[in-house]
Scaffold this motif. Sequence first.
Motif, mmCIF file in Angstrom:
data_model
loop_
_atom_site.group_PDB
_atom_site.id
_atom_site.type_symbol
_atom_site.label_atom_id
_atom_site.label_comp_id
_atom_site.label_asym_id
_atom_site.label_seq_id
_atom_site.Cartn_x
_atom_site.Cartn_y
_atom_site.Cartn_z
ATOM 1 N N ILE A 1 43.603 10.646 -0.072
ATOM 2 C CA ILE A 1 44.214 9.386 0.358
ATOM 3 C C ILE A 1 43.429 8.792 1.531
ATOM 4 O O ILE A 1 43.275 7.573 1.645
ATOM 5 C CB ILE A 1 45.692 9.612 0.718
ATOM 6 N N ILE B 1 49.977 6.828 1.991
ATOM 7 C CA ILE B 1 49.874 5.536 1.307
ATOM 8 C C ILE B 1 51.268 5.109 0.864
ATOM 9 O O ILE B 1 52.087 5.945 0.476
ATOM 10 C CB ILE B 1 48.914 5.632 0.083
ATOM 11 N N TYR C 1 47.985 0.488 0.443
ATOM 12 C CA TYR C 1 49.159 0.173 -0.373
ATOM 13 C C TYR C 1 48.707 0.042 -1.820
ATOM 14 O O TYR C 1 47.566 -0.350 -2.106
ATOM 15 C CB TYR C 1 49.759 -1.132 0.155
#
Length: 478
Positions: free
Chosen positions: A52, A99, A142
Amino acid sequence: MAPTQAYPSIQAFYKREVPTQGDGFTEGELADALDPLNRKWDPEREYEESGIAELVPGPKAVTFVGRVVNVSTVWGRSQKQPKAAGWHYLILKDDFAAISIKLYFSRKEYPLKLGQLLTIWTVFISDASKTDTTVIPSVLIYANLFPGRVTSDHIMIHTNSSTDEICRAPLDYHKDRALPGLMTLDSYIRSGHDGVAGVKILVCIKSIGARKRITTKKGAERDLAEIILFDHTSEARCTLWGELIDSAKDWQPGKTILLISNPGYRVGYSGKGNIGIQHSTMIDINPEFPDAHWLKKYAAGLTKKESLCLEFPEDVWDIEAAEHGIYRNLYTLAEIDEWVRSEPRQVFTGYINVTIMEMSLVLHHRRNMLMCTECCGIPIYANTLHTTCLNCSKPLTLSLNPKIIGTLLDETGSIAAGKLLWSARAWEQLLGRTPAQLSDMKGEEIRALEQRMGFLRMHLVFGWAESVGRLAVLGMCM
């Protein structure tokens, strides 16, 4: 001339899918859209595996793994995805970053819970600061997903126990360093909630309340469940709403550890501060770092110390040798206390001679508390041997409440009510009847038994083991 052999055509191997009336989609395509978790995932493009922390905003086919640390569900229509029946707001984290995700569903919501490990496939990552969602500290990216409609999106929920050790480290954790922002529960309730950024609290589950349905001021019905959290400094109440209640079904009182980052704060009816879960809160289930291991060990010791209904251990002591063997030592309570403090790891048995100074049979019978057990971290009482947990509906078998025996006394010390661990055999020898027979007795019979046992002097066969943590009564004699 030999007859020509007929070979089946290739169409015979494949059953033709007939489009359904109306939109031209096949039954298989509709099933994939309505239940994306069960569709075959065989993408044509290649997805790059990434952590991530390595994801950057922009178009790129990527796949990553993370655990759910926050989830909420909204039912309704979206202008961006008019075919969606609703969506989930998720926060996913691995060991280094987090996220936020907006996950749309066509008809049925996904079975998501806190702590689940997910694998995500998507072709676009957005900058979290440029979306219409609330900005969350430490969440910089996002993603929008609609696996039921967008063929390049997919999600997999891992249920295999072999993945239990993946993504367990807290964010910002470094070995041999204190976790930044970590404070005790008492410090957070007193002053840490007031304007302090990046707060983290490490707590253990003490009890899980029953699911309730309430009507809000706007007339909507909502489900809630209250849990009690504690650490070595204090305890606090926390309310779970909606889908978070299902997450708590897997939590174990006295064992499950939660690391709550960015917690909310609410003032309860009693004036004491309660823990809230808001949109930016992240909850790690059983995180892997030294402070969590210490709290788990502390909670296990506290549970042994405070629990009323510990299960009597089997195969720890040789009861036959304790009662009829060559070495049968008579101890005073002071000698046992001194021996246990100096050599706590030694397993031994012996006799004590004590007097019953108090009996509470009548009191507990009137209160419907002759028998007891624990479930969901909550003591459960009844005058019968069997009942049902009001929280999880699990059938329960109860045992005699140890507090029906009050203070026990000898010349050197005393034992408070409820501090001994009685075996079923010892109870029957003491009371002269089985727990089932005691539960069938009427009020006057209970009173007569209590009066007969008052100030009774007796020998108890006891056993001590550090793993049990209490003095256990193996048998008794007059």
